[in-house]
Design a protein around this motif. Structure first.
Motif, PDB file in Angstrom:
ATOM      1  N   THR A 136       0.301  -9.090 -12.717  1.00 46.44           N
ATOM      2  CA  THR A 136       0.176  -7.934 -11.823  1.00 46.44           C
ATOM      3  C   THR A 136       1.358  -7.027 -12.120  1.00 46.44           C
ATOM      4  O   THR A 136       2.491  -7.514 -12.209  1.00 46.44           O
ATOM      5  N   ILE A 137       1.097  -5.720 -12.286  1.00 49.44           N
ATOM      6  CA  ILE A 137       2.192  -4.774 -12.553  1.00 49.44           C
ATOM      7  C   ILE A 137       2.289  -3.816 -11.366  1.00 49.44           C
ATOM      8  O   ILE A 137       1.255  -3.382 -10.856  1.00 49.44           O
ATOM      9  N   PHE A 138       3.510  -3.475 -10.946  1.00 45.65           N
ATOM     10  CA  PHE A 138       3.629  -2.549  -9.811  1.00 45.65           C
ATOM     11  C   PHE A 138       4.769  -1.541 -10.003  1.00 45.65           C
ATOM     12  O   PHE A 138       5.727  -1.801 -10.730  1.00 45.65           O
ATOM     13  N   SER A 139       4.608  -0.421  -9.297  1.00 49.10           N
ATOM     14  CA  SER A 139       5.574   0.671  -9.382  1.00 49.10           C
ATOM     15  C   SER A 139       5.689   1.310  -8.004  1.00 49.10           C
ATOM     16  O   SER A 139       4.679   1.513  -7.335  1.00 49.10           O
ATOM     17  N   ALA A 165      10.258  -1.346  -9.610  1.00 49.10           N
ATOM     18  CA  ALA A 165       9.126  -1.619 -10.500  1.00 49.10           C
ATOM     19  C   ALA A 165       9.221  -3.056 -10.954  1.00 49.10           C
ATOM     20  O   ALA A 165      10.315  -3.647 -10.957  1.00 49.10           O
ATOM     21  N   GLY A 166       8.088  -3.610 -11.321  1.00 48.50           N
ATOM     22  CA  GLY A 166       8.114  -4.982 -11.814  1.00 48.50           C
ATOM     23  C   GLY A 166       6.739  -5.504 -12.135  1.00 48.50           C
ATOM     24  O   GLY A 166       5.754  -4.751 -12.142  1.00 48.50           O
ATOM     25  N   TYR A 167       6.708  -6.776 -12.426  1.00 44.07           N
ATOM     26  CA  TYR A 167       5.422  -7.439 -12.648  1.00 44.07           C
ATOM     27  C   TYR A 167       5.559  -8.890 -12.253  1.00 44.07           C
ATOM     28  O   TYR A 167       6.676  -9.413 -12.112  1.00 44.07           O
ATOM     29  N   CYS A 168       4.422  -9.513 -12.043  1.00 45.25           N
ATOM     30  CA  CYS A 168       4.411 -10.955 -11.846  1.00 45.25           C
ATOM     31  C   CYS A 168       3.501 -11.511 -12.920  1.00 45.25           C
ATOM     32  O   CYS A 168       2.359 -11.056 -13.061  1.00 45.25           O
ATOM     33  N   ILE A 169       3.999 -12.449 -13.709  1.00 47.50           N
ATOM     34  CA  ILE A 169       3.184 -13.045 -14.770  1.00 47.50           C
ATOM     35  C   ILE A 169       2.672 -14.398 -14.309  1.00 47.50           C
ATOM     36  O   ILE A 169       3.429 -15.210 -13.757  1.00 47.50           O
ATOM     37  N   TYR A 170       1.354 -14.611 -14.476  1.00 44.97           N
ATOM     38  CA  TYR A 170       0.729 -15.892 -14.131  1.00 44.97           C
ATOM     39  C   TYR A 170       0.489 -16.631 -15.440  1.00 44.97           C
ATOM     40  O   TYR A 170      -0.526 -16.415 -16.102  1.00 44.97           O
ATOM     41  N   GLY A 171       1.468 -17.420 -15.826  1.00 42.43           N
ATOM     42  CA  GLY A 171       1.388 -18.150 -17.090  1.00 42.43           C
ATOM     43  C   GLY A 171       1.682 -19.608 -16.821  1.00 42.43           C
ATOM     44  O   GLY A 171       1.452 -20.085 -15.711  1.00 42.43           O
ATOM     45  N   PRO A 172       2.243 -20.309 -17.817  1.00 41.51           N
ATOM     46  CA  PRO A 172       2.656 -21.689 -17.564  1.00 41.51           C
ATOM     47  C   PRO A 172       3.547 -21.761 -16.314  1.00 41.51           C
ATOM     48  O   PRO A 172       3.487 -22.710 -15.557  1.00 41.51           O
ATOM     49  N   ALA A 288       2.552   1.846 -18.165  1.00 41.56           N
ATOM     50  CA  ALA A 288       3.654   2.295 -19.034  1.00 41.56           C
ATOM     51  C   ALA A 288       4.940   2.605 -18.256  1.00 41.56           C
ATOM     52  O   ALA A 288       6.029   2.225 -18.687  1.00 41.56           O
ATOM     53  N   ASN A 289       4.842   3.280 -17.113  1.00 39.82           N
ATOM     54  CA  ASN A 289       6.068   3.631 -16.371  1.00 39.82           C
ATOM     55  C   ASN A 289       6.823   2.401 -15.859  1.00 39.82           C
ATOM     56  O   ASN A 289       8.019   2.270 -16.123  1.00 39.82           O
ATOM     57  N   PRO A 290       6.164   1.495 -15.110  1.00 40.65           N
ATOM     58  CA  PRO A 290       6.947   0.338 -14.648  1.00 40.65           C
ATOM     59  C   PRO A 290       7.487  -0.518 -15.794  1.00 40.65           C
ATOM     60  O   PRO A 290       8.655  -0.925 -15.775  1.00 40.65           O
ATOM     61  N   LEU A 310       9.362   7.787 -19.504  1.00 44.93           N
ATOM     62  CA  LEU A 310       9.743   8.055 -18.114  1.00 44.93           C
ATOM     63  C   LEU A 310       9.942   9.538 -17.811  1.00 44.93           C
ATOM     64  O   LEU A 310      10.086   9.916 -16.650  1.00 44.93           O
ATOM     65  N   ASP A 311       9.946  10.375 -18.863  1.00 46.58           N
ATOM     66  CA  ASP A 311      10.107  11.819 -18.617  1.00 46.58           C
ATOM     67  C   ASP A 311       8.773  12.557 -18.567  1.00 46.58           C
ATOM     68  O   ASP A 311       8.750  13.774 -18.345  1.00 46.58           O
ATOM     69  N   ILE A 312       7.674  11.864 -18.771  1.00 45.65           N
ATOM     70  CA  ILE A 312       6.369  12.551 -18.753  1.00 45.65           C
ATOM     71  C   ILE A 312       6.020  12.955 -17.329  1.00 45.65           C
ATOM     72  O   ILE A 312       6.055  12.121 -16.418  1.00 45.65           O
TER      73      ILE A 312
END
Ligand code: AHG
Ligand code: MN
Ligand code: MN
Length: 343
Positions: A136-139, A165-172, A288-290, A310-312
């Motif tokens: 999950t990616i969030f900003s 900003a961040g993400y949560c990875i669901y992996g091992p 792309a931004n987060p 980040l400047d777009i």
């Protein structure tokens, strides 16, 4: 025994601020609350992901999203989990998601806050059914306090205005990776305790790398500078780079970015001429931004090939963008090849 620092404690300490900075906090209480809620939602998504076939969460739903992609059941479940968790806390004005065409304004029955939350609820959908890492990616942005009601326009802010900003990875492991603008920290989910525990602080991306991530099947469609960069990597020791390169492509941006934050590398999903009118595949606002900010906060770089991501200035919620990010010297090399090609 070294003391374990939970995400809750980490955020409270960030809110209070360090003694050195004169007790100046880096995050306001409402932002702390928001991040706690996002983390809680990610915990539920992680549980659903882990159940897989036993939870009936695999496979396609009978719907398409605004991008014309067939939605997976988990795309929809994750989207609902994030909305239900965040709508009532009073910290948000509105949310936007890959899986919803327009913005989701906090219903009138709940208090409205000042923050705007955007997410890619389930990144790497093609990997769900094959049991490969997804995320999950969030900003998070701040709504213009002058505006009376919240609209899509409020979301159209450049990435350098993100406040978290961040993400949560669901992996091992399930790992939450976060920046609030003072570096990158990683928290591993302790399933027995049900809490995220700080497992790495001050994450740094090495400036050099010998590992690239790109979907090579698109090579014939790439622009000349991208093709030149990869061709030179492939020539290895005998080519102009004078060293061999390794390749990884997981097809979940979260997993590729997580590897880069862990051991360096360069990730590219460049513009290609399959659909020349489209600037790229990945979405600017919630992919792309987060990810670009996390990578920059860890000492790496994030570019379209010609400009800093980040400047777009965004013009649309679901706008797409060409992405080159990771180890600084490699990203700068790709930018140099673009400049040389133009000049
Ligand atoms: P999503 O599942 O949210 O639509 O995102 C998938 C993205 C990204 O995670 C990944 O890097 C890329 O699409 C993979 O694309 P290909 O299948 O074209 O390699
Ligand atoms: Mn995605
Ligand atoms: Mn997605």
């Amino acid at each position: 025994m070294t003391q374990r620092i939970s995400l809750t404690r980490y955020l409270i300490e960030k809110q209070r601020g360090s003694q050195d900075a004169g007790g100046q906090g880096t995050i306001p209480p409402q932002l702390r609350l928001l991040l706690e809620v996002v983390a809680r939602a990610c915990k539920s998504i992680s549980l659903a992901v882990t159940k897989g076939a036993l939870g009936g969460v695999l496979g396609a739903a009978e719907s398409e999203n605004v991008q014309g992609e067939i939605q997976k059941k988990l795309d929809i479940i994750a989207n609902e989990v994030l909305i239900e968790a965040n709508e009532w806390g009073g910290h948000l004005a509105a949310m936007a998601s890959e899986e919803m065409e327009g913005i989701y304004t906090v219903p009138n029955r709940y208090p409205q806050g000042e923050y705007l939350l955007m997410f890619d609820p389930l990144d790497g959908s093609s990997n769900i059914d094959v049991n490969v890492s997804i995320g999950t990616i969030f900003s998070v942005l701040v709504k213009d306090p002058e505006g009376p009601t919240v609209s899509e326009q409020d979301f159209l802010q450049a990435g350098h205005r993100q406040v978290a900003a961040g993400y949560c990875i669901y992996g091992p492991q399930t790992t939450l990776v976060l920046t609030v603008g003072d570096g990158v920290a990683m928290f591993t989910l302790d399933r027995e305790q049900g809490s995220f525990v700080l497992t790495q602080e001050n994450v740094r991306v090495p400036e050099d790398t010998q590992e690239f991530a790109v979907n090579m099947s698109n090579m014939r469609h790439w622009a000349a500078p991208v093709k030149r960069y990869i061709d030179e990597c492939l020539e290895g020791k005998d080519g102009p780079r004078g060293k061999d390169f390794n390749m990884r492509w997981i097809a979940s941006m979260v997993a590729d970015v997580h590897r880069i934050l862990t051991r360096g590398g360069i990730f590219m999903y460049p513009w290609d001429k399959r659909e020349p009118g489209k600037p790229g595949k990945l979405r600017l606002m919630y992919e792309a931004n987060p990810m670009g900010w996390l990578i920059e906060q860890a000492g790496g770089a994030a570019s379209t090939g010609t400009e800093r991501i980040l400047d777009i200035q965004p013009t649309q919620l679901h706008q797409r963008v060409s992405v080159v990010l990771g180890s600084k010297n490699e990203v700068e090399r790709v930018m140099r090849y673009h400049a040389e090609h133009q000049g």
